[in-house]
Design a protein around this motif. Structure first.
Motif, PDB file in Angstrom:
ATOM      1  N   TRP A   6      46.523 -11.483  41.281  1.00 33.19           N
ATOM      2  CA  TRP A   6      47.372 -12.223  40.209  1.00 33.19           C
ATOM      3  C   TRP A   6      48.797 -13.075  40.947  1.00 33.19           C
ATOM      4  O   TRP A   6      49.482 -12.368  41.638  1.00 33.19           O
ATOM      5  CB  TRP A   6      47.920 -11.499  38.996  1.00 33.19           C
ATOM      6  CG  TRP A   6      46.856 -10.775  38.199  1.00 33.19           C
ATOM      7  CD1 TRP A   6      45.449 -11.315  38.247  1.00 33.19           C
ATOM      8  CD2 TRP A   6      46.972  -9.872  37.130  1.00 33.19           C
ATOM      9  NE1 TRP A   6      44.791 -10.627  37.447  1.00 33.19           N
ATOM     10  CE2 TRP A   6      45.737  -9.698  36.836  1.00 33.19           C
ATOM     11  CE3 TRP A   6      48.381  -9.258  36.772  1.00 33.19           C
ATOM     12  CZ2 TRP A   6      45.502  -8.635  35.807  1.00 33.19           C
ATOM     13  CZ3 TRP A   6      47.994  -8.235  35.728  1.00 33.19           C
ATOM     14  CH2 TRP A   6      46.770  -8.008  35.091  1.00 33.19           C
ATOM     15  N   VAL A   7      48.742 -14.477  40.713  1.00 31.07           N
ATOM     16  CA  VAL A   7      49.897 -15.174  41.340  1.00 31.07           C
ATOM     17  C   VAL A   7      50.804 -15.339  40.393  1.00 31.07           C
ATOM     18  O   VAL A   7      50.786 -16.292  39.384  1.00 31.07           O
ATOM     19  CB  VAL A   7      49.344 -16.415  41.968  1.00 31.07           C
ATOM     20  CG1 VAL A   7      50.359 -17.032  42.720  1.00 31.07           C
ATOM     21  CG2 VAL A   7      48.422 -16.102  43.292  1.00 31.07           C
ATOM     22  N   ASP A  33      47.433 -24.651  30.129  1.00 29.39           N
ATOM     23  CA  ASP A  33      47.621 -25.285  31.343  1.00 29.39           C
ATOM     24  C   ASP A  33      47.600 -26.841  31.226  1.00 29.39           C
ATOM     25  O   ASP A  33      48.332 -27.393  32.032  1.00 29.39           O
ATOM     26  CB  ASP A  33      46.796 -24.574  32.377  1.00 29.39           C
ATOM     27  CG  ASP A  33      44.919 -24.970  32.249  1.00 29.39           C
ATOM     28  OD1 ASP A  33      44.968 -25.292  30.868  1.00 29.39           O
ATOM     29  OD2 ASP A  33      44.372 -24.799  32.964  1.00 29.39           O
ATOM     30  N   GLN A  38      52.158 -28.240  36.040  1.00 27.08           N
ATOM     31  CA  GLN A  38      52.048 -27.256  36.782  1.00 27.08           C
ATOM     32  C   GLN A  38      52.215 -27.732  38.305  1.00 27.08           C
ATOM     33  O   GLN A  38      51.493 -28.725  38.716  1.00 27.08           O
ATOM     34  CB  GLN A  38      50.977 -26.509  36.356  1.00 27.08           C
ATOM     35  CG  GLN A  38      51.025 -25.768  35.067  1.00 27.08           C
ATOM     36  CD  GLN A  38      49.806 -24.981  34.626  1.00 27.08           C
ATOM     37  OE1 GLN A  38      48.552 -25.285  35.236  1.00 27.08           O
ATOM     38  NE2 GLN A  38      50.016 -23.887  33.948  1.00 27.08           N
ATOM     39  N   ASP A  53      40.645 -25.431  43.295  1.00 25.61           N
ATOM     40  CA  ASP A  53      40.882 -24.932  41.914  1.00 25.61           C
ATOM     41  C   ASP A  53      40.754 -23.229  42.112  1.00 25.61           C
ATOM     42  O   ASP A  53      39.771 -22.692  41.666  1.00 25.61           O
ATOM     43  CB  ASP A  53      40.088 -25.189  40.843  1.00 25.61           C
ATOM     44  CG  ASP A  53      40.639 -24.891  39.440  1.00 25.61           C
ATOM     45  OD1 ASP A  53      41.663 -24.517  39.220  1.00 25.61           O
ATOM     46  OD2 ASP A  53      39.770 -24.935  38.526  1.00 25.61           O
ATOM     47  N   HIS A  54      42.028 -22.696  42.503  1.00 25.75           N
ATOM     48  CA  HIS A  54      42.007 -21.148  42.897  1.00 25.75           C
ATOM     49  C   HIS A  54      42.233 -20.267  41.391  1.00 25.75           C
ATOM     50  O   HIS A  54      42.175 -19.202  41.518  1.00 25.75           O
ATOM     51  CB  HIS A  54      43.016 -20.997  43.889  1.00 25.75           C
ATOM     52  CG  HIS A  54      42.763 -21.824  45.092  1.00 25.75           C
ATOM     53  ND1 HIS A  54      41.886 -21.786  45.997  1.00 25.75           N
ATOM     54  CD2 HIS A  54      43.580 -22.724  45.698  1.00 25.75           C
ATOM     55  CE1 HIS A  54      41.954 -22.875  46.918  1.00 25.75           C
ATOM     56  NE2 HIS A  54      43.314 -23.214  46.634  1.00 25.75           N
ATOM     57  N   TYR A  55      42.823 -20.992  40.706  1.00 25.79           N
ATOM     58  CA  TYR A  55      43.501 -20.297  39.392  1.00 25.79           C
ATOM     59  C   TYR A  55      42.617 -20.409  38.269  1.00 25.79           C
ATOM     60  O   TYR A  55      42.083 -21.239  37.835  1.00 25.79           O
ATOM     61  CB  TYR A  55      44.931 -20.872  39.142  1.00 25.79           C
ATOM     62  CG  TYR A  55      45.747 -21.077  40.498  1.00 25.79           C
ATOM     63  CD1 TYR A  55      46.334 -19.886  41.038  1.00 25.79           C
ATOM     64  CD2 TYR A  55      46.015 -22.180  40.879  1.00 25.79           C
ATOM     65  CE1 TYR A  55      47.035 -19.957  42.269  1.00 25.79           C
ATOM     66  CE2 TYR A  55      46.869 -22.343  42.090  1.00 25.79           C
ATOM     67  CZ  TYR A  55      47.137 -21.315  42.830  1.00 25.79           C
ATOM     68  OH  TYR A  55      48.056 -21.438  43.881  1.00 25.79           O
ATOM     69  N   ASN A  57      42.237 -20.457  34.106  1.00 31.34           N
ATOM     70  CA  ASN A  57      42.946 -21.448  33.033  1.00 31.34           C
ATOM     71  C   ASN A  57      43.604 -20.324  32.020  1.00 31.34           C
ATOM     72  O   ASN A  57      43.212 -20.290  30.889  1.00 31.34           O
ATOM     73  CB  ASN A  57      41.843 -22.237  32.405  1.00 31.34           C
ATOM     74  CG  ASN A  57      41.216 -23.170  33.376  1.00 31.34           C
ATOM     75  OD1 ASN A  57      41.640 -23.680  34.227  1.00 31.34           O
ATOM     76  ND2 ASN A  57      39.859 -23.398  33.162  1.00 31.34           N
ATOM     77  N   SER A  60      50.613 -20.686  29.862  1.00 35.08           N
ATOM     78  CA  SER A  60      52.008 -20.343  30.509  1.00 35.08           C
ATOM     79  C   SER A  60      52.922 -20.052  29.590  1.00 35.08           C
ATOM     80  O   SER A  60      52.896 -20.299  28.267  1.00 35.08           O
ATOM     81  CB  SER A  60      52.593 -21.553  31.159  1.00 35.08           C
ATOM     82  OG  SER A  60      51.481 -22.056  32.246  1.00 35.08           O
ATOM     83  N   TRP A  70      54.090 -18.596  34.864  1.00 31.80           N
ATOM     84  CA  TRP A  70      52.467 -18.680  34.927  1.00 31.80           C
ATOM     85  C   TRP A  70      52.135 -17.572  35.839  1.00 31.80           C
ATOM     86  O   TRP A  70      52.307 -17.608  36.861  1.00 31.80           O
ATOM     87  CB  TRP A  70      52.075 -20.134  35.338  1.00 31.80           C
ATOM     88  CG  TRP A  70      50.689 -20.545  35.425  1.00 31.80           C
ATOM     89  CD1 TRP A  70      49.826 -20.011  34.191  1.00 31.80           C
ATOM     90  CD2 TRP A  70      50.107 -21.334  36.353  1.00 31.80           C
ATOM     91  NE1 TRP A  70      48.735 -20.466  34.624  1.00 31.80           N
ATOM     92  CE2 TRP A  70      48.568 -21.362  35.591  1.00 31.80           C
ATOM     93  CE3 TRP A  70      50.454 -21.996  37.329  1.00 31.80           C
ATOM     94  CZ2 TRP A  70      47.475 -21.808  36.345  1.00 31.80           C
ATOM     95  CZ3 TRP A  70      49.361 -22.592  37.786  1.00 31.80           C
ATOM     96  CH2 TRP A  70      48.120 -22.578  37.374  1.00 31.80           C
ATOM     97  N   PRO A  72      48.427 -16.856  36.485  1.00 31.22           N
ATOM     98  CA  PRO A  72      46.896 -16.717  36.529  1.00 31.22           C
ATOM     99  C   PRO A  72      46.069 -15.899  37.377  1.00 31.22           C
ATOM    100  O   PRO A  72      46.655 -15.553  38.280  1.00 31.22           O
ATOM    101  CB  PRO A  72      46.796 -18.360  37.106  1.00 31.22           C
ATOM    102  CG  PRO A  72      47.944 -18.620  38.048  1.00 31.22           C
ATOM    103  CD  PRO A  72      49.090 -17.869  37.519  1.00 31.22           C
ATOM    104  N   SER A  74      43.460 -15.210  40.462  1.00 30.50           N
ATOM    105  CA  SER A  74      43.375 -16.131  41.222  1.00 30.50           C
ATOM    106  C   SER A  74      42.214 -15.801  42.274  1.00 30.50           C
ATOM    107  O   SER A  74      42.276 -14.554  42.488  1.00 30.50           O
ATOM    108  CB  SER A  74      44.686 -16.322  42.257  1.00 30.50           C
ATOM    109  OG  SER A  74      45.670 -16.876  41.296  1.00 30.50           O
TER     110      SER A  74
END
Length: 364
Positions: A6-7, A33, A38, A53-55, A57, A60, A70, A72, A74
């Motif tokens: 999680w980032v 999102d 973002q 697209d690492h994250y 949906n 936020s 945020w 997401p 990841s």
């Protein structure tokens, strides 16, 4: 390396400020999102090709002062420069380099917060253990542009969990070393020496084949354990050559005596120190005619006592004519050469013990 995490990202958006008193005390919003801006933070050293697209949906959380949170889930895939020299006790450091794809440092200024990485919800990996996570903010200037470009680098240090590899890789080493040394402890005229050495060489070859299938081909870092097995294979091959030499010395009918200088050395203190006491007693007993025919047959494994046998006819006729006790002398010579063969085995045993200690200290 694939990282599921999680980032947590914070930023401030002036267009999303409001007064909670004007909206019935509303202090936060949950927005999708696609409804707000973002930052386009991507993984620079991604191993996923064109996928950026690492994250996931996820929504936020927007506060009334314009602060956006945020978090997401990841998925990051990166290439790691592995150093497998200490495999399976190796530690690896993999880098995750994150930065904006389109904005420079004057537009998106990446900063690191004061909180460390949280491992409370981490699912333990069966193969790797996380030793630490280091973070660093980098500011780079390029010749094309005057503005700075900012990225953050996460260095993840991993340690391989080794208990399984101890059973699969290290424990057989003890068996291989023991089998190699036992080759030199068998009687000098035992044909099982070649069989035991051949089986040991086959086992080592199977392990090298296992390593070739399990480990990637490394140009600069050959695992020490693989080098150990390779050296062991060469040593086992040499031991097979020595076994053939010893068998040839101990089972061949020799027509010349062992040189007196060599025999005196072997029947003296040197021979006793290297464990030839039993063979020295046999040689001395045969020289004085104290060994019976049955024991002689067991040691020789071919009919030297039969004066009408094939070996007797291999003695030159001149010696048989002038030496009525030629067969007795042949028996004495036989035991002397057995003593020489046993000495070769004992010296090889001591040398191999030393070599295995050196290899273990260097490669394990």
């Amino acid at each position: 390396m694939t990282v599921y995490c999680w980032v947590k990202m914070f930023w401030s958006d002036e267009k999303l400020r409001w007064n909670s008193s004007d909206y019935g005390g509303l202090t936060r919003l949950y927005l999708a999102d696609h409804e707000i801006w973002q930052p386009d933070i991507v993984l620079y050293n991604s191993a996923s090709g064109t996928e950026v697209d690492h994250y996931g949906n996820t929504h936020s959380i927007v506060h009334e002062d314009g602060t956006v949170l945020w978090v997401p889930p990841s998925l990051f895939r990166v290439f790691c420069d592995l150093n497998l020299r200490r495999w399976p006790y190796d530690e690896q450091t993999c880098l995750l380099r994150l930065g904006s794809w389109t904005y420079d440092g004057d537009q998106v200024d990446l900063q690191l917060d004061d909180n460390e990485a949280e491992f409370d919800l981490m699912v333990q990996n069966t193969q790797w253990e996380i030793l630490g996570l280091a973070r660093k903010r980098n500011v780079a200037f390029y010749s094309c542009c005057s503005e700075p470009y900012i990225d953050v680098t996460f260095a993840l240090t991993l340690k391989r969990r080794s208990p399984t590899y101890n059973a699969l890789v290290l424990t057989p080493i003890v068996a291989i070393v023991a089998l190699t040394l036992l080759t030199f402890l068998l009687p000098p005229n035992a044909t099982e020496k070649v069989l035991l050495g051949g089986c040991t060489a086959l086992i080592v070859c199977l392990f090298l084949l296992f390593f070739s299938q399990m480990l990637p081909a490394m140009a600069n870092h050959t695992p020490l354990i693989v080098t150990f097995y390779s050296c062991t294979l060469m040593m086992v091959t040499v031991s097979l050559v020595l076994s053939v030499l010893v068998l040839n010395i101990s089972r061949t009918l020799h027509l010349m005596n062992v040189p007196w200088q060599l025999k005196s050395l072997l029947i003296g203190r040197f021979g006793i120190c290297i464990g030839l006491g039993n063979y020295i007693r046999l040689a001395n007993a045969e020289q004085h005619g104290m060994i019976g025919g049955n024991l002689g047959e067991e040691m020789r494994e071919h009919p030297l006592d039969d004066q009408h046998g094939e070996e007797h006819h291999m003695i030159p006729m001149e010696r048989q004519a002038h030496e009525p006790s030629g067969t007795s002398r042949t028996r004495t010579m036989f035991y002397d050469w057995i003593l020489v063969a046993a000495a070769v085995d004992r010296l090889a045993l001591l040398l191999y013990c030393l070599l295995f200690i050196v290899l273990a200290a260097a490669y394990i």
